[in-house]
Design an enzyme around this catalytic site. Structure first.
Site, PDB file in Angstrom:
ATOM      1  N   GLY A  12      36.075 -43.673 -11.435  1.00  0.00           N
ATOM      2  CA  GLY A  12      36.028 -44.844 -10.551  1.00  0.00           C
ATOM      3  C   GLY A  12      36.979 -44.838  -9.378  1.00  0.00           C
ATOM      4  O   GLY A  12      37.436 -45.895  -8.956  1.00  0.00           O
ATOM      5  N   SER A  13      37.253 -43.655  -8.820  1.00  0.00           N
ATOM      6  CA  SER A  13      38.134 -43.675  -7.643  1.00  0.00           C
ATOM      7  C   SER A  13      37.405 -44.283  -6.436  1.00  0.00           C
ATOM      8  O   SER A  13      38.024 -44.928  -5.587  1.00  0.00           O
ATOM      9  CB  SER A  13      38.682 -42.285  -7.326  1.00  0.00           C
ATOM     10  OG  SER A  13      37.687 -41.438  -6.825  1.00  0.00           O
ATOM     11  N   ARG A  65      14.338 -45.628 -20.527  1.00  0.00           N
ATOM     12  CA  ARG A  65      15.033 -45.700 -19.253  1.00  0.00           C
ATOM     13  C   ARG A  65      14.856 -47.081 -18.587  1.00  0.00           C
ATOM     14  O   ARG A  65      15.800 -47.700 -18.115  1.00  0.00           O
ATOM     15  CB  ARG A  65      14.444 -44.613 -18.352  1.00  0.00           C
ATOM     16  CG  ARG A  65      15.365 -44.079 -17.326  1.00  0.00           C
ATOM     17  CD  ARG A  65      14.839 -42.767 -16.787  1.00  0.00           C
ATOM     18  NE  ARG A  65      15.498 -41.638 -17.402  1.00  0.00           N
ATOM     19  CZ  ARG A  65      16.720 -41.220 -17.062  1.00  0.00           C
ATOM     20  NH1 ARG A  65      17.399 -41.845 -16.121  1.00  0.00           N
ATOM     21  NH2 ARG A  65      17.260 -40.188 -17.653  1.00  0.00           N
ATOM     22  N   ASN A 107      24.135 -45.406  -2.424  1.00  0.00           N
ATOM     23  CA  ASN A 107      24.646 -44.351  -3.301  1.00  0.00           C
ATOM     24  C   ASN A 107      25.585 -43.472  -2.497  1.00  0.00           C
ATOM     25  O   ASN A 107      25.407 -43.307  -1.290  1.00  0.00           O
ATOM     26  CB  ASN A 107      23.458 -43.524  -3.817  1.00  0.00           C
ATOM     27  CG  ASN A 107      23.898 -42.402  -4.742  1.00  0.00           C
ATOM     28  OD1 ASN A 107      24.740 -42.597  -5.618  1.00  0.00           O
ATOM     29  ND2 ASN A 107      23.344 -41.210  -4.543  1.00  0.00           N
ATOM     30  N   HIS A 109      27.099 -39.561  -2.379  1.00  0.00           N
ATOM     31  CA  HIS A 109      26.849 -38.225  -2.921  1.00  0.00           C
ATOM     32  C   HIS A 109      27.831 -37.231  -2.287  1.00  0.00           C
ATOM     33  O   HIS A 109      28.007 -37.239  -1.065  1.00  0.00           O
ATOM     34  CB  HIS A 109      25.402 -37.815  -2.619  1.00  0.00           C
ATOM     35  CG  HIS A 109      25.065 -36.475  -3.177  1.00  0.00           C
ATOM     36  ND1 HIS A 109      24.851 -36.277  -4.528  1.00  0.00           N
ATOM     37  CD2 HIS A 109      24.956 -35.258  -2.582  1.00  0.00           C
ATOM     38  CE1 HIS A 109      24.605 -34.989  -4.730  1.00  0.00           C
ATOM     39  NE2 HIS A 109      24.668 -34.355  -3.572  1.00  0.00           N
ATOM     40  N   ASP A 141      16.251 -44.765  -2.523  1.00  0.00           N
ATOM     41  CA  ASP A 141      14.819 -45.008  -2.670  1.00  0.00           C
ATOM     42  C   ASP A 141      14.379 -44.424  -4.006  1.00  0.00           C
ATOM     43  O   ASP A 141      15.220 -44.084  -4.844  1.00  0.00           O
ATOM     44  CB  ASP A 141      14.019 -44.490  -1.458  1.00  0.00           C
ATOM     45  CG  ASP A 141      14.050 -42.983  -1.335  1.00  0.00           C
ATOM     46  OD1 ASP A 141      14.541 -42.301  -2.258  1.00  0.00           O
ATOM     47  OD2 ASP A 141      13.565 -42.464  -0.311  1.00  0.00           O
ATOM     48  N   GLU A 142      13.068 -44.278  -4.189  1.00  0.00           N
ATOM     49  CA  GLU A 142      12.575 -43.875  -5.514  1.00  0.00           C
ATOM     50  C   GLU A 142      12.898 -42.420  -5.850  1.00  0.00           C
ATOM     51  O   GLU A 142      12.814 -42.017  -7.007  1.00  0.00           O
ATOM     52  CB  GLU A 142      11.061 -44.099  -5.621  1.00  0.00           C
ATOM     53  CG  GLU A 142      10.637 -45.561  -5.772  1.00  0.00           C
ATOM     54  CD  GLU A 142      10.727 -46.343  -4.468  1.00  0.00           C
ATOM     55  OE1 GLU A 142      10.963 -45.730  -3.397  1.00  0.00           O
ATOM     56  OE2 GLU A 142      10.590 -47.576  -4.520  1.00  0.00           O
ATOM     57  N   ASP A 145      18.673 -38.847  -4.549  1.00  0.00           N
ATOM     58  CA  ASP A 145      19.503 -38.447  -3.407  1.00  0.00           C
ATOM     59  C   ASP A 145      18.666 -38.254  -2.142  1.00  0.00           C
ATOM     60  O   ASP A 145      18.807 -37.264  -1.422  1.00  0.00           O
ATOM     61  CB  ASP A 145      20.270 -37.145  -3.743  1.00  0.00           C
ATOM     62  CG  ASP A 145      21.280 -37.352  -4.860  1.00  0.00           C
ATOM     63  OD1 ASP A 145      21.745 -38.493  -5.033  1.00  0.00           O
ATOM     64  OD2 ASP A 145      21.591 -36.373  -5.559  1.00  0.00           O
ATOM     65  N   GLU A 174      35.240 -40.035   1.205  1.00  0.00           N
ATOM     66  CA  GLU A 174      34.484 -41.054   0.463  1.00  0.00           C
ATOM     67  C   GLU A 174      35.260 -42.368   0.434  1.00  0.00           C
ATOM     68  O   GLU A 174      34.704 -43.441   0.656  1.00  0.00           O
ATOM     69  CB  GLU A 174      34.206 -40.581  -0.973  1.00  0.00           C
ATOM     70  CG  GLU A 174      33.313 -39.358  -1.038  1.00  0.00           C
ATOM     71  CD  GLU A 174      32.929 -38.988  -2.468  1.00  0.00           C
ATOM     72  OE1 GLU A 174      32.949 -39.858  -3.345  1.00  0.00           O
ATOM     73  OE2 GLU A 174      32.614 -37.812  -2.705  1.00  0.00           O
TER      74      GLU A 174
END
Ligand code: GRF
Length: 217
Positions: A12-13, A65, A107, A109, A141-142, A145, A174
Site C-alpha cells: 500500500g505505498s 469471481r 488503475n 501499472h 475498461d473490460e 491493463d 507513482e
C-alpha cells in the site's frame, strides 16, 4: 468532496501517497472513504486503520469471481464511493464490476502500457531489455491493463537494474502522479474521448507541489 475507494492487495505505498496528499493539503477535493483488500495480511489495511479509514478484508477463495466483485460493490456503495482506485490490486475484475463504476475506476501499472501488461511489469520489461520503462495511470475498461491512459512517466532502465531497484525508481513517480490523477478526476479536469484522455488543467504532481512548498511527507 469526492469519496475514493481504494482496492489493494499488498503493502500500500500507493495508498499511502494518496493519504499523505490529502493530509498535507495537496488533495482537499478527495477523501478516502474505504480501503478494500483481498488479502487479510495486506499492510495497506494497517495503513488505513492508522489513519481512521475503514479497512475491509474480503475473502476471495472458494468464491465465484463475480460474487467477490459484488461484495466489493456493496462495500463501495455503502461508503458512497465516486471513484475507485486500484492501487496494487492483484486481481482481475469482472465486466459487471467495471460497468457498475463505468468511467470511475483508475488503475496504476508499473510499466509503459501497452508494453508489459499483467502482474510482472518490471520483470518483463527487464527481460525484454528495454532501455526505458515507467508507470501508467489509466481508466479501467473490460480488458486487462487496457483502458484510456491518463498519465505516463518514463524512467531509464540501467544495465545493473534488478526488479527492486527499477520498481523503486518507478514508485517515486507513482507516488507523485497518482495523487495528481485523483485530483484531476475530482476537479472534473479529465475529458475522455474514445481512447484519448485530455487533461484540461495544469497541475504539479504531489512531490513537485511538496517541493514548491518546502514541505516533506
Ligand atoms: C505498484 O507498483 C503498482 O504500480 C502496482 O502494484 C504496486 C503497488 O505497490 N499495480 P504498493 O502496494 O502500493 O506499495
Amino acid at each position: 468532496m469526492l469519496n475514493v475507494g481504494v482496492l489493494v492487495s499488498g503493502r500500500g505505498s500507493d495508498l499511502q501517497s494518496m493519504i499523505d496528499a490529502i493530509e498535507s493539503g495537496y488533495l482537499p477535493e478527495a477523501k478516502i472513504s474505504v480501503v478494500i483488500s483481498n488479502k487479510s495480511d495486506s499492510f495497506a489495511l494497517e495503513r488505513a486503520k492508522k489513519h481512521n479509514i475503514p479497512a475491509v478484508f474480503i475473502e476471495f477463495r472458494k468464491k465465484k469471481r463475480v460474487d467477490f466483485d459484488m461484495e466489493m460493490v456493496e462495500v463501495l456503495k455503502k461508503h458512497n464511493v465516486g471513484l475507485v482506485v486500484m492501487a496494487g490490486f492483484m486481481r482481475l475484475v469482472t465486466p459487471e464490476f467495471v460497468s457498475t463504476f463505468k468511467g470511475r475506476i483508475i488503475n496504476i501499472h508499473p510499466a509503459l502500457l501497452p508494453s508489459f501488461p499483467g502482474t510482472h511489469g518490471h520483470r518483463d520489461a527487464l527481460a525484454w531489455g528495454v532501455k526505458v520503462s515507467g508507470c501508467t495511470i489509466h481508466f479501467l475498461d473490460e480488458q486487462m491493463d487496457h483502458g484510456p491512459i491518463i498519465i505516463q512517466r518514463a524512467v531509464d532502465v540501467l544495465e545493473n537494474d534488478t526488479e527492486e531497484t527499477l520498481s523503486e525508481r518507478i514508485l517515486a513517480h507513482e507516488h507523485d502522479q497518482l495523487p495528481r490523477a485523483v485530483k484531476l478526476f475530482a476537479r472534473g479536469s479529465l475529458e475522455v474521448c474514445d481512447r484519448k484522455v485530455f487533461i484540461k488543467e495544469k497541475l504539479p504532481g504531489f512531490k513537485e507541489w511538496l517541493a514548491q512548498k518546502g514541505k516533506k511527507t
